[in-house]
Design a protein around this motif. Sequence first.
Motif, PDB file in Angstrom:
ATOM      1  N   ASP A  40       0.810  -1.220   0.000  1.00  0.00           N
ATOM      2  CA  ASP A  40       0.000   0.000   0.000  1.00  0.00           C
ATOM      3  C   ASP A  40       0.839   1.263   0.000  1.00  0.00           C
ATOM      4  OD1 ASP A  40       0.978  -0.115   2.570  1.00  0.00           O
ATOM      5  OD2 ASP A  40      -0.980   0.037   3.554  1.00  0.00           O
ATOM      6  N   ARG A  41       2.172   1.120  -0.015  1.00  0.00           N
ATOM      7  CA  ARG A  41       3.066   2.274  -0.103  1.00  0.00           C
ATOM      8  C   ARG A  41       3.691   2.407  -1.496  1.00  0.00           C
ATOM      9  NH1 ARG A  41       4.997   4.655   4.618  1.00  0.00           N
ATOM     10  NH2 ARG A  41       3.391   4.550   6.228  1.00  0.00           N
ATOM     11  N   SER A  87      -4.898   8.176  -1.244  1.00  0.00           N
ATOM     12  CA  SER A  87      -5.707   6.958  -1.360  1.00  0.00           C
ATOM     13  C   SER A  87      -6.062   6.730  -2.824  1.00  0.00           C
ATOM     14  CB  SER A  87      -6.984   7.086  -0.528  1.00  0.00           C
ATOM     15  OG  SER A  87      -7.757   8.181  -0.967  1.00  0.00           O
ATOM     16  N   GLY A  88      -6.280   5.480  -3.189  1.00  0.00           N
ATOM     17  CA  GLY A  88      -6.662   5.155  -4.546  1.00  0.00           C
ATOM     18  C   GLY A  88      -5.496   5.261  -5.513  1.00  0.00           C
ATOM     19  N   GLN A 118       7.606   5.363   1.358  1.00  0.00           N
ATOM     20  CA  GLN A 118       6.589   5.605   0.324  1.00  0.00           C
ATOM     21  C   GLN A 118       7.279   5.685  -1.029  1.00  0.00           C
ATOM     22  OE1 GLN A 118       2.975   6.253   0.254  1.00  0.00           O
ATOM     23  NE2 GLN A 118       3.536   5.952  -1.901  1.00  0.00           N
TER      24      GLN A 118
END
Length: 251
Positions: free
Chosen positions: A66-67, A85-86, A100
């Motif tokens: 998710d990063r 997000s997304g 990230q």
Amino acid sequence: MNSELPLIKPNWPAPWRVQALSTTREGGVSEAPWDSLNLGAHVGDDPARVAFNRQRLVEATGIDADRIGWLDQVHGTDIVSLPLSGVPRADASFTRRPGQACVIMTADCLPVLFCDVSGTRVGAAHAGWRSLCGGVLESLVSEMTVAPSELMAWLGPAIGPTKFEVGAEVRAAFLHHDPEAALAFSVAGARPGHFMADIYTLARQRLAACGVRRVYGGGYCTVSDPQRFFSYRRDGQTGRMASLIWLSAND
């Protein structure tokens, strides 16, 4: 990083906490014409195979899934700050958050990775000719809010100057911005009314004009190396490679 995947590592003097790489087409499970490490979920490949390939990237880099900041790339000049997000619609991203990753997918277009010399921020731009001509590199440099002289850039795998034939309108668009862009175009090997374009030279010109003088990489040709690289121009339906940059989460 796990080195099981065949990866290209930038040869540049980036700070130790800056991590960067480009994938090749090798090391995945996708079948032809996306064989084998296709990371693009938008090119018609089996979604389960794409998901498996992306998980291989997670394992190779150690970045949380998710990063990894995938973008919906549209050959424009919009920039986003990560995390978000997304999957944002943009052609460049930047971040100051450790762990990230900024990510660009390509299959002939030019991926450009950025960091500052202090290792406090990183960015990535999708520089196909439309985005490059439109100013995506200049926009990203501005958004990174550090003096351009404090930035360095790495030019990842893209279509080479002997394979990138373009129409006269493409040349005219670059020359309208800067007459010096003529140095990046040649008629040698091109059809009548067309030119061979050197996207690496065009990117270096744009970066120099906005004050980024530390530029590395270039010299690849995705079209000429079918074993290592996907190429949309060569194959039409094909996969996508990824170029990533991130700040190490470890002090």
